[in-house]
Motif scaffolding. Structure first.
Motif, mmCIF file in Angstrom:
data_model
loop_
_atom_site.group_PDB
_atom_site.id
_atom_site.type_symbol
_atom_site.label_atom_id
_atom_site.label_comp_id
_atom_site.label_asym_id
_atom_site.label_seq_id
_atom_site.Cartn_x
_atom_site.Cartn_y
_atom_site.Cartn_z
ATOM 1 N N ALA A 190 0.824 -1.209 0.000
ATOM 2 C CA ALA A 190 0.000 0.000 0.000
ATOM 3 C C ALA A 190 0.857 1.257 0.000
ATOM 4 O O ALA A 190 0.518 2.257 -0.640
ATOM 5 C CB ALA A 190 -0.940 -0.007 1.215
ATOM 6 N N VAL A 191 1.982 1.217 0.729
ATOM 7 C CA VAL A 191 2.897 2.362 0.729
ATOM 8 C C VAL A 191 3.386 2.642 -0.683
ATOM 9 O O VAL A 191 3.414 3.787 -1.159
ATOM 10 C CB VAL A 191 4.092 2.089 1.671
ATOM 11 N N LEU A 192 3.771 1.575 -1.399
ATOM 12 C CA LEU A 192 4.222 1.748 -2.775
ATOM 13 C C LEU A 192 3.102 2.268 -3.668
ATOM 14 O O LEU A 192 3.331 3.120 -4.536
ATOM 15 C CB LEU A 192 4.746 0.414 -3.317
ATOM 16 N N ALA A 193 1.877 1.768 -3.443
ATOM 17 C CA ALA A 193 0.753 2.225 -4.257
ATOM 18 C C ALA A 193 0.495 3.712 -4.066
ATOM 19 O O ALA A 193 0.263 4.456 -5.030
ATOM 20 C CB ALA A 193 -0.502 1.419 -3.915
ATOM 21 N N VAL A 194 0.542 4.172 -2.804
ATOM 22 C CA VAL A 194 0.360 5.600 -2.537
ATOM 23 C C VAL A 194 1.437 6.418 -3.240
ATOM 24 O O VAL A 194 1.167 7.429 -3.899
ATOM 25 C CB VAL A 194 0.394 5.878 -1.015
#
Length: 392
Positions: A78-82
């Motif tokens: 999710a961090v990468l997606a953000v």
């Protein structure tokens, strides 16, 4: 321990709920990814709690570790997606997110299979080593990927809250790498049969070894990354509220100067716009007022007397910037009086150097606020037998 981890889990879960349900429509870019990030971290913190760990392990022994590790990988994804959604073009962001989701799903599935097989083989060290290898590989890849983006973006971000937030997130990645290094040490120890670190030790203290590496480091990483990614969203409405208050107060503070100028020169007032609510559109109204005052001062240039300027400069005692504002206010008042009396200046004074140095709207507004304050309270009296009252 229960209070710390469950408290953080509840806080993160509440933040995730607000981010997904309380953002209104249309939802900003990265809303769902940020909600998934906060929710995953909430699950990870909850799984660290002895209370939750004991509860779930009464159903499936040792399953808290699998839940915690899968939540950590989900949060890393999710961090990468953000980061991708905020920093890349939509098509490229979607492509990279799909690839990371496939890698995450494969890693989580492989870890689940290995966990089940490990339990059937009575916690075989070799199977656990494979489980750790799968977990560390994806987690390390995601941490390094995000850390590189955070450092690069923090160097080019214009908003200070974004720069600070990205640097906090990068610091969180450093703690996450400490946790990854610890897990790698466990893996090497298991692979070589040294058993130097007992990874299954229950933690009663956040600073005891190995808990400082297995629990404290990832907890600090989660905290710093969450704060770093959400800081701009928290700071932005606060900064907007402060800016709105400054605009409203500035609009009112410029009122007396604007009224005298517009009364003497109605032509400086811009054409009427559709009915505006000052409380809702203070930025537009302030810009309009600044432009009208600047036009009025420019229109008074033929009436600005060099003799008056020299007189005011000699009789005004103050600091350089305050003196410049007082002199300009006195010049405006004298020029207005001269215009209403129909007297052009024989020797025209140059425009204010301080005003010319302001290159943007905010700088010009701050300068005019000083002039307006001096105009209302501190402007020098100009000796002129034919001076006409201004604003009458």
């Amino acid at each position: 321990m229960n209070a710390v981890f469950l408290g953080m889990a509840c806080l993160l879960a509440a933040a995730a709920g607000y981010w997904v349900l309380g953002r209104g429509t249309p939802r900003p870019t990265g809303t769902w990814a940020t909600g998934a990030l906060l929710g995953s971290f909430a699950l990870a913190f909850a799984s660290y709690s002895p209370l939750v760990e004991n509860a779930v392990e009464t159903v499936v022994p040792h399953v808290a570790r699998l839940l915690s590790n899968c939540a950590s990988l989900a949060a890393a994804t999710a961090v990468l997606a953000v980061s991708f959604q905020l920093n890349l073009e939509p098509a490229e962001a979607r492509r990279r997110i799909r690839l990371r989701l496939v890698l995450f799903a494969a890693s989580a599935l492989g870890m689940t299979v290995l966990f089940a097989y490990e339990q059937m083989t009575h916690r075989s060290p070799q199977v656990y080593a494979l489980y750790l290898l799968l977990f560390i590989s994806y987690l390390g890849f995601a941490i390094v990927d995000f850390a590189q983006q955070a450092v690069r973006q923090s160097q080019s971000a214009r908003r200070s809250s974004v720069r600070i937030g990205l640097r906090l997130a990068a610091a969180g990645c450093a703690f996450a790498l400490v946790y990854t290094a610890y897990k790698l040490t466990v893996l090497v120890s298991l692979g070589l049969g040294f058993h130097l670190i007992h990874d299954h030790t229950e933690c009663s203290s956040l600073v005891a070894t190995p808990c400082v590496f297995s629990v404290t480091s990832p907890a600090l990483a989660v905290l710093l990354i969450c704060i770093g990614l959400t800081l701009p969203a928290v700071v932005y409405p606060i900064s907007q509220a402060r800016r709105h208050r400054w605009e409203t107060r500035s609009f009112d503070a410029l009122g007396p100067l604007w009224q005298d100028l517009s009364a003497a020169m109605p032509e400086i007032v811009l054409p009427a716009a559709p009915l505006q609510d000052k409380a809702a559109d203070a930025d537009f109204l302030l810009q309009r007022r600044v432009v009208e005052i600047s036009d009025g001062i420019l229109a008074l240039r033929p009436y600005r007397s060099q003799q008056v300027l020299e007189t005011v400069q000699r009789t005004t005692g103050a600091g350089p910037q305050e003196k410049a504002a007082i002199v300009e206010a006195a010049m405006v008042k004298a020029a207005l009086a001269a215009r209403m009396a129909g007297r052009l200046a024989e020797n025209v004074a140059p425009p204010s150097a301080e005003a010319a140095s302001r290159k943007d709207l905010r700088g010009e507004t701050q300068w005019l606020l000083q002039v307006a304050d001096a105009y209302a309270h501190h402007s020098a009296r100009v000796a002129d037998d034919d001076q006409t009252p201004v604003g009458a």
